[in-house]
Design an enzyme around this catalytic site. Sequence first.
Site, PDB file in Angstrom:
ATOM      1  CE  LYS A   1      10.261 -64.043 -33.240  1.00 56.92           C
ATOM      2  NZ  LYS A   1       9.097 -63.115 -32.450  1.00 56.92           N
TER       3      LYS A   1
ATOM      4  CB  THR B   1      10.961 -61.194 -29.870  1.00 56.25           C
ATOM      5  OG1 THR B   1      10.982 -61.396 -28.040  1.00 56.25           O
ATOM      6  CG2 THR B   1      12.666 -61.532 -29.846  1.00 56.25           C
TER       7      THR B   1
ATOM      8  N   PRO C   1       3.394 -61.561 -32.638  1.00 57.99           N
ATOM      9  CG  PRO C   1       1.887 -62.976 -33.809  1.00 57.99           C
ATOM     10  CD  PRO C   1       2.091 -61.703 -33.356  1.00 57.99           C
TER      11      PRO C   1
ATOM     12  CE  LYS D   1      13.826 -62.671 -26.282  1.00 54.10           C
ATOM     13  NZ  LYS D   1      12.656 -63.140 -25.917  1.00 54.10           N
TER      14      LYS D   1
END
Length: 297
Positions: free
Chosen positions: A246, A96, A66, A171
Amino acid sequence: MAKVAFIGLGNMGGPMAVNLVKAGHQVAAFDLSANALAQVKAEGAAVASSAADAVAGADFVISMLPAAKHVLSLYLGEQGIATHIDKKALVIDCSTIDADSARKLGAALAEQDLAFIDAPVSGGVGGAKAGTLTFIVGGSDADFERAKTVLGNMGKNLFHAGAVGAGQVAKICNNMLLSILMVGTSEALQMGIDNGLDPKVLSEIMLKSSGRNWTLELYNPCPDVLPNVPSSNGYQGGFMVDLMVKDLGLALEASLQSGSSTPLGALARSLYVAHQRAGNGKLDFSSIFTAFEKVKN
Ligand code: NAD
């Protein structure tokens, strides 16, 4: 075929690990959730009793967790599996996380003579299942080449963004831009509707004009303009608002660290946080369109 340890078998990691099994790799899987483990076991992966057990003798160690705290704890903290990884192995973190944590992990692993790349993905759960993910890699040329053996079985587009940490930076730049385009497309469509336009006709016009963009063309946020997109399915599936919040938090952290000016990214984050706090966290991120709709009396 390679021996692969796969740790973190959630919505993304589960189908990614299954695609490696289907490609003929020998996969040893580990997750804290017994349910997640049972699902990949049913698809042919071997289930390990711990993360340390999974990495024993592996050529590739892949993690899909996560957030940064889970990744750092797995390799360097509580679970501390770095010392159990074979020196020949390549460590690939697909989670990520912030670029700094990726760099910190890369440096700590390098001290133990372990090779590392960050390889966050784009493409969502659908892409993970279909094996069509985009991998954005940070690491050396040699490690990027080596990683292709396994990344190519889980994704279609493999990009080398630069040194360790660069995958994470690329990203979040992309996702920050995506959120801005989604908000802009939503407000433009709603203004058209408020002024009597048909959103399908307006979309066609803007697609042939200078407002054309990915969200308008392939992920239209207005219900019933396109078939088979989350907006035409009650904003179910797709990429959750929680995950966009997030990623925008990571983008904000990065911009503060580098001193970059990102006013639209900051605004998009505030809009998405408000949307999340209104109870929409589990909906697809195109549901931000509803924040601009007129309340129907
Ligand atoms: P998820 O919550 O579905 O899965 C995470 C898994 O990790 C869970 O099964 C959990 O039990 C396991 N886990 C947590 N800590 C662990 C530990 N210490 N050891 C072993 N297992 C552990 O999350 P997800 O949707 O699969 O996302 C994973 C990562 O991919 C995140 O970083 C997310 O931001 C990123 N991502 C997600 C999507 C998406 O659409 N879901 C798209 C792109 C990127």
